[in-house]
Design an enzyme around this catalytic site. Structure first.
Site, PDB file in Angstrom:
ATOM      1  N   ASP A  98       0.802  -1.229   0.000  1.00 44.81           N
ATOM      2  CA  ASP A  98       0.000   0.000   0.000  1.00 44.81           C
ATOM      3  C   ASP A  98       0.832   1.276   0.000  1.00 44.81           C
ATOM      4  O   ASP A  98       0.377   2.327   0.430  1.00 44.81           O
ATOM      5  CB  ASP A  98      -0.906  -0.015   1.237  1.00 44.81           C
ATOM      6  CG  ASP A  98      -0.128  -0.375   2.503  1.00 44.81           C
ATOM      7  OD1 ASP A  98       1.102  -0.161   2.517  1.00 44.81           O
ATOM      8  OD2 ASP A  98      -0.739  -0.871   3.471  1.00 44.81           O
ATOM      9  N   GLU A 136      -0.326  -9.013  -1.220  1.00 41.41           N
ATOM     10  CA  GLU A 136      -0.807  -8.509   0.071  1.00 41.41           C
ATOM     11  C   GLU A 136      -2.045  -7.625  -0.141  1.00 41.41           C
ATOM     12  O   GLU A 136      -2.112  -6.471   0.285  1.00 41.41           O
ATOM     13  CB  GLU A 136       0.281  -7.736   0.840  1.00 41.41           C
ATOM     14  CG  GLU A 136      -0.010  -7.587   2.315  1.00 41.41           C
ATOM     15  CD  GLU A 136       1.047  -6.782   3.063  1.00 41.41           C
ATOM     16  OE1 GLU A 136       1.073  -5.545   2.957  1.00 41.41           O
ATOM     17  OE2 GLU A 136       1.886  -7.410   3.758  1.00 41.41           O
ATOM     18  N   GLU A 150      -2.022   4.890   3.473  1.00 42.07           N
ATOM     19  CA  GLU A 150      -1.985   3.517   2.974  1.00 42.07           C
ATOM     20  C   GLU A 150      -3.359   2.894   2.781  1.00 42.07           C
ATOM     21  O   GLU A 150      -3.573   2.114   1.842  1.00 42.07           O
ATOM     22  CB  GLU A 150      -1.136   2.641   3.910  1.00 42.07           C
ATOM     23  CG  GLU A 150       0.359   2.945   3.891  1.00 42.07           C
ATOM     24  CD  GLU A 150       0.761   4.100   4.808  1.00 42.07           C
ATOM     25  OE1 GLU A 150      -0.119   4.694   5.482  1.00 42.07           O
ATOM     26  OE2 GLU A 150       1.965   4.429   4.853  1.00 42.07           O
ATOM     27  N   HIS A 225       7.062   4.463  12.702  1.00 45.27           N
ATOM     28  CA  HIS A 225       7.220   5.408  11.585  1.00 45.27           C
ATOM     29  C   HIS A 225       5.918   5.960  11.029  1.00 45.27           C
ATOM     30  O   HIS A 225       5.924   6.736  10.080  1.00 45.27           O
ATOM     31  CB  HIS A 225       7.973   4.736  10.431  1.00 45.27           C
ATOM     32  CG  HIS A 225       7.195   3.630   9.770  1.00 45.27           C
ATOM     33  ND1 HIS A 225       6.275   3.868   8.786  1.00 45.27           N
ATOM     34  CD2 HIS A 225       7.186   2.304   9.970  1.00 45.27           C
ATOM     35  CE1 HIS A 225       5.743   2.731   8.398  1.00 45.27           C
ATOM     36  NE2 HIS A 225       6.268   1.751   9.109  1.00 45.27           N
ATOM     37  N   ARG A 227       2.789   7.864   9.648  1.00 45.95           N
ATOM     38  CA  ARG A 227       2.511   9.301   9.433  1.00 45.95           C
ATOM     39  C   ARG A 227       1.481   9.848  10.418  1.00 45.95           C
ATOM     40  O   ARG A 227       1.594  10.970  10.879  1.00 45.95           O
ATOM     41  CB  ARG A 227       1.953   9.501   8.007  1.00 45.95           C
ATOM     42  CG  ARG A 227       3.010   9.841   6.988  1.00 45.95           C
ATOM     43  CD  ARG A 227       2.382  10.097   5.622  1.00 45.95           C
ATOM     44  NE  ARG A 227       3.348  10.713   4.724  1.00 45.95           N
ATOM     45  CZ  ARG A 227       4.383  10.082   4.192  1.00 45.95           C
ATOM     46  NH1 ARG A 227       4.598   8.806   4.468  1.00 45.95           N
ATOM     47  NH2 ARG A 227       5.222  10.718   3.398  1.00 45.95           N
ATOM     48  N   HIS A 258      13.898   4.803  12.321  1.00 41.20           N
ATOM     49  CA  HIS A 258      13.557   5.101  10.910  1.00 41.20           C
ATOM     50  C   HIS A 258      14.209   6.428  10.515  1.00 41.20           C
ATOM     51  O   HIS A 258      14.290   7.348  11.338  1.00 41.20           O
ATOM     52  CB  HIS A 258      12.041   5.190  10.802  1.00 41.20           C
ATOM     53  CG  HIS A 258      11.494   5.200   9.402  1.00 41.20           C
ATOM     54  ND1 HIS A 258      11.674   6.250   8.539  1.00 41.20           N
ATOM     55  CD2 HIS A 258      10.765   4.283   8.711  1.00 41.20           C
ATOM     56  CE1 HIS A 258      11.077   5.994   7.378  1.00 41.20           C
ATOM     57  NE2 HIS A 258      10.514   4.796   7.463  1.00 41.20           N
TER      58      HIS A 258
HETATM   59  C1  UD1 Z   1       6.701   4.488   3.628  1.00 37.30           C
HETATM   60  C2  UD1 Z   1       5.313   4.007   3.249  1.00 37.30           C
HETATM   61  C3  UD1 Z   1       4.704   3.177   4.355  1.00 37.30           C
HETATM   62  C4  UD1 Z   1       5.643   2.066   4.783  1.00 37.30           C
HETATM   63  C5  UD1 Z   1       6.998   2.655   5.129  1.00 37.30           C
HETATM   64  C6  UD1 Z   1       7.978   1.567   5.448  1.00 37.30           C
HETATM   65  C7  UD1 Z   1       4.072   5.561   1.825  1.00 37.30           C
HETATM   66  C8  UD1 Z   1       3.120   6.691   1.775  1.00 37.30           C
HETATM   67  N1  UD1 Z   1       4.429   5.151   3.045  1.00 37.30           N
HETATM   68  O1  UD1 Z   1       6.541   5.375   4.744  1.00 37.30           O
HETATM   69  O2  UD1 Z   1       3.487   2.598   3.903  1.00 37.30           O
HETATM   70  O3  UD1 Z   1       5.084   1.433   5.899  1.00 37.30           O
HETATM   71  O4  UD1 Z   1       7.500   3.383   4.008  1.00 37.30           O
HETATM   72  O5  UD1 Z   1       9.075   2.078   6.177  1.00 37.30           O
HETATM   73  O6  UD1 Z   1       4.477   5.046   0.811  1.00 37.30           O
HETATM   74  N2  UD1 Z   1      14.032   8.446   4.455  1.00 37.30           N
HETATM   75  C9  UD1 Z   1      15.398   8.503   4.284  1.00 37.30           C
HETATM   76  N3  UD1 Z   1      16.044   7.409   3.791  1.00 37.30           N
HETATM   77  C10 UD1 Z   1      15.381   6.285   3.463  1.00 37.30           C
HETATM   78  C11 UD1 Z   1      14.001   6.223   3.648  1.00 37.30           C
HETATM   79  C12 UD1 Z   1      13.339   7.329   4.132  1.00 37.30           C
HETATM   80  O7  UD1 Z   1      16.027   9.502   4.578  1.00 37.30           O
HETATM   81  O8  UD1 Z   1      15.998   5.326   3.026  1.00 37.30           O
HETATM   82  C13 UD1 Z   1      13.326   9.638   4.966  1.00 37.30           C
HETATM   83  C14 UD1 Z   1      13.171  10.712   3.877  1.00 37.30           C
HETATM   84  O9  UD1 Z   1      13.263  11.956   4.494  1.00 37.30           O
HETATM   85  C15 UD1 Z   1      11.745  10.470   3.379  1.00 37.30           C
HETATM   86  C16 UD1 Z   1      11.055  10.092   4.667  1.00 37.30           C
HETATM   87  O10 UD1 Z   1      11.992   9.286   5.362  1.00 37.30           O
HETATM   88  O11 UD1 Z   1      11.180  11.602   2.787  1.00 37.30           O
HETATM   89  C17 UD1 Z   1       9.715   9.414   4.545  1.00 37.30           C
HETATM   90  O12 UD1 Z   1       9.774   8.396   3.605  1.00 37.30           O
HETATM   91  P1  UD1 Z   1       8.405   7.949   2.854  1.00 37.30           P
HETATM   92  O13 UD1 Z   1       8.731   6.851   1.942  1.00 37.30           O
HETATM   93  O14 UD1 Z   1       7.683   9.133   2.312  1.00 37.30           O
HETATM   94  O15 UD1 Z   1       7.472   7.475   4.020  1.00 37.30           O
HETATM   95  P2  UD1 Z   1       7.672   6.425   5.144  1.00 37.30           P
HETATM   96  O16 UD1 Z   1       7.187   7.049   6.397  1.00 37.30           O
HETATM   97  O17 UD1 Z   1       9.007   5.828   5.106  1.00 37.30           O
HETATM   98  N1  UDP Z   2      13.153  -3.985   9.392  1.00 39.15           N
HETATM   99  C1  UDP Z   2      14.522  -4.085   9.148  1.00 39.15           C
HETATM  100  N2  UDP Z   2      15.371  -3.251   9.810  1.00 39.15           N
HETATM  101  C2  UDP Z   2      14.943  -2.355  10.713  1.00 39.15           C
HETATM  102  C3  UDP Z   2      13.558  -2.262  10.977  1.00 39.15           C
HETATM  103  C4  UDP Z   2      12.692  -3.074  10.288  1.00 39.15           C
HETATM  104  O1  UDP Z   2      14.944  -4.906   8.349  1.00 39.15           O
HETATM  105  O2  UDP Z   2      15.785  -1.637  11.300  1.00 39.15           O
HETATM  106  C5  UDP Z   2      12.221  -4.845   8.637  1.00 39.15           C
HETATM  107  C6  UDP Z   2      11.241  -5.645   9.459  1.00 39.15           C
HETATM  108  O3  UDP Z   2      11.759  -6.910   9.808  1.00 39.15           O
HETATM  109  C7  UDP Z   2      10.044  -5.760   8.527  1.00 39.15           C
HETATM  110  C8  UDP Z   2      10.113  -4.492   7.709  1.00 39.15           C
HETATM  111  O4  UDP Z   2      11.433  -3.987   7.854  1.00 39.15           O
HETATM  112  O5  UDP Z   2      10.148  -6.858   7.640  1.00 39.15           O
HETATM  113  C9  UDP Z   2       9.096  -3.523   8.206  1.00 39.15           C
HETATM  114  O6  UDP Z   2       9.330  -2.269   7.699  1.00 39.15           O
HETATM  115  P1  UDP Z   2       8.550  -1.002   8.196  1.00 39.15           P
HETATM  116  O7  UDP Z   2       8.150  -1.161   9.604  1.00 39.15           O
HETATM  117  O8  UDP Z   2       9.395   0.156   7.824  1.00 39.15           O
HETATM  118  O9  UDP Z   2       7.266  -0.971   7.252  1.00 39.15           O
HETATM  119  P2  UDP Z   2       5.797  -1.582   7.377  1.00 39.15           P
HETATM  120  O10 UDP Z   2       5.920  -3.040   7.554  1.00 39.15           O
HETATM  121  O11 UDP Z   2       5.123  -0.891   8.517  1.00 39.15           O
HETATM  122  O12 UDP Z   2       5.156  -1.216   6.081  1.00 39.15           O
END
Ligand code: UD1
Ligand code: UDP
Length: 398
Positions: A98, A136, A150, A225, A227, A258
């Site tokens: 999602d 999923e 999501e 993490h 939102r 995160h």
């Molecule tokens: C996203 C997904 C969420 C998922 C999560 C997994 C959307 C809307 N949300 O949320 O469904 O559960 O990923 O973790 O798609 N950032 C970094 N480096 C990285 C990754 C992220 O710096 O490698 C920072 C950046 O500032 C980025 C922010 O995190 O803008 C948010 O990342 P984003 O993908 O928008 O949303 P997540 O909260 O990570």
């Molecule tokens: N995970 C990881 N390293 C971390 C934290 C999480 O490999 O430091 C893995 C975790 O085992 C799971 C996935 O990342 O499989 C979950 O990611 P996240 O919580 O970011 O996203 P969500 O599942 O909520 O979409």
């Protein structure tokens, strides 16, 4: 049946983990030809996952920016993916879950109908559709703002997709309730396939704890993490962790944080200097699984951890008001504890103080998969019988 050309698009940490078993199987399966696209939604956090699973994407986009609005992320994804779909013309677009990457890839695959006509390609054979396979499918909370965005992303993907690979019967029922009744299959969640693969490799070559994380005391493993928890929610969560660390000096609280700035800010400010709180960078999957295997319990708002915790026999306390994964709650492996400070503290304390309550959650059944979801999905994509490719969870003996 001709070889199906499958494009798999992924951008975030959990998408890499949950699609990795499918990508590895697709690349060795003569029934399919594979193109992979990494969108770079998570530039840093997804890379170690690809390394662990040995995935080198055919195409990479670079869409991440700090604190960018969802509309900006979405428009970059639409533009980048459109060019690739136009060039590759896949028969199938496979997306997972999602995220914004998943929704934009699905929407673009739907729009491919237009590109082919516009480019006057294959006109003699009629319009070409790129069918969407949703891995999923069917997770729902019933609230468009929890999780945001999501819940809406996955609903909209559900209405675009041709194949709906629901991890559980409950997820399939949620699709039926929205009148999505064709091509719905219960396969189990591919995260369990990824976890089995990883645990197998870890058993064959054990690793030390990453960053010298301490094993001198039992520990609570924390991630967060969402939102909808930015701001007040994270402040309350951090206050609760601070209270717990003070009240339980015999435990450590390990928190790989995160990289989102909205998370890093409050967590580093409020938990940075507490003797039994260990903050670290997000861990590569193999290290994180290793840490989960040693953890006493998981305190999280993550989707993936709600599925992995039960499979590893770890209780999961979910810091959210609603979950799209009710199976864990019903099975007794997970509990919703919200983000209110007192409630989080009381819920963790209940498990740390009461070994019977802890054991009841740690011993529950795993409702999310049996490690065979990948093969079921590929068999169904190839047109094999759904009856032979259905996940039936194990029933706990009375
Ligand atoms: C996203 C997904 C969420 C998922 C999560 C997994 C959307 C809307 N949300 O949320 O469904 O559960 O990923 O973790 O798609 N950032 C970094 N480096 C990285 C990754 C992220 O710096 O490698 C920072 C950046 O500032 C980025 C922010 O995190 O803008 C948010 O990342 P984003 O993908 O928008 O949303 P997540 O909260 O990570
Ligand atoms: N995970 C990881 N390293 C971390 C934290 C999480 O490999 O430091 C893995 C975790 O085992 C799971 C996935 O990342 O499989 C979950 O990611 P996240 O919580 O970011 O996203 P969500 O599942 O909520 O979409």
């Amino acid at each position: 049946m001709k070889t199906q050309k499958v494009m798999v698009a992924f951008g975030t940490r959990p998408e890499v983990i949950k699609l990795a078993p499918l990508i590895l199987a697709l690349q060795d399966d003569p029934r399919f030809s594979l193109t992979t696209v990494f969108t770079g939604q998570h530039r840093d956090m997804a890379q170690p996952m690809m390394e662990w699973f040995g995935i080198t994407p055919h195409h990479t986009l670079d869409v991440m920016a700090h604190k960018q609005p969802l509309a900006q992320l979405s428009s970059k994804l639409l533009n980048g993916l459109h060019t690739l779909i136009d060039a590759e013309r896949p028969d199938v677009m496979m997306v997972q879950g999602d995220t914004t990457t998943a929704f934009m890839a699905a929407l673009n695959a739907f729009y491919a109908y237009d590109y082919y006509v516009r480019n006057e390609i294959d006109q003699s054979h009629g319009r070409h559709t790129c069918k969407i396979a949703h891995v999923e499918a069917g997770l729902r909370t019933g609230n468009n703002y929890a999780p945001f965005p999501e819940e809406v992303n996955r609903k909209l993907i559900g209405h675009l997709a041709h194949w709906h690979f629901a991890p559980t019967a409950t997820a399939a029922e949620a699709l039926f309730a929205e009148n999505i009744t064709e091509q719905v299959y219960v396969t189990g969640n591919t995260v369990i396939d990824a976890l089995h693969l990883t645990c197998g490799r870890l058993a064959a070559s054990p690793r030390p704890m990453p960053h010298d994380l301490p094993l001198d005391k039992p520990f609570v493993l924390i991630t967060g993490h969402r939102r909808e928890s930015y701001g007040e929610g994270f402040q309350h969560i951090c206050e609760a962790i601070r209270d717990l660390a003070q009240r339980y000096p015999a435990y450590n609280f390990i928190y790989p944080v995160h990289l989102n700035k909205h998370v890093q800010g409050p967590v580093n400010d409020m938990l940075g200097n507490i003797v039994n709180v260990w903050l670290c960078a997000p861990l590569p999957y193999e290290d994180f699984v290793n840490v989960m295997q040693h953890a006493h319990l998981l305190l999280t708002d993550s989707g993936g951890l709600q599925e992995e915790g039960p499979a590893l026999g770890k209780p999961v306390l979910v810091m959210r008001e609603l979950t799209e994964r009710p199976e864990g709650i019903t099975a007794g492996t997970a509990k919703l504890v919200g983000t209110q400070r007192d409630n989080v503290v009381a819920s963790v304390a209940a498990l740390l103080d009461d070994p019977a309550a802890y054991a009841a959650m740690a011993n529950a059944v795993n409702p999310y998969g049996d490690g065979l979801a990948t093969q079921r999905i590929l068999n169904i994509l190839h047109g094999e019988s759904p009856a032979a490719n259905t996940f039936v969870p194990e029933v706990k003996a009375a």
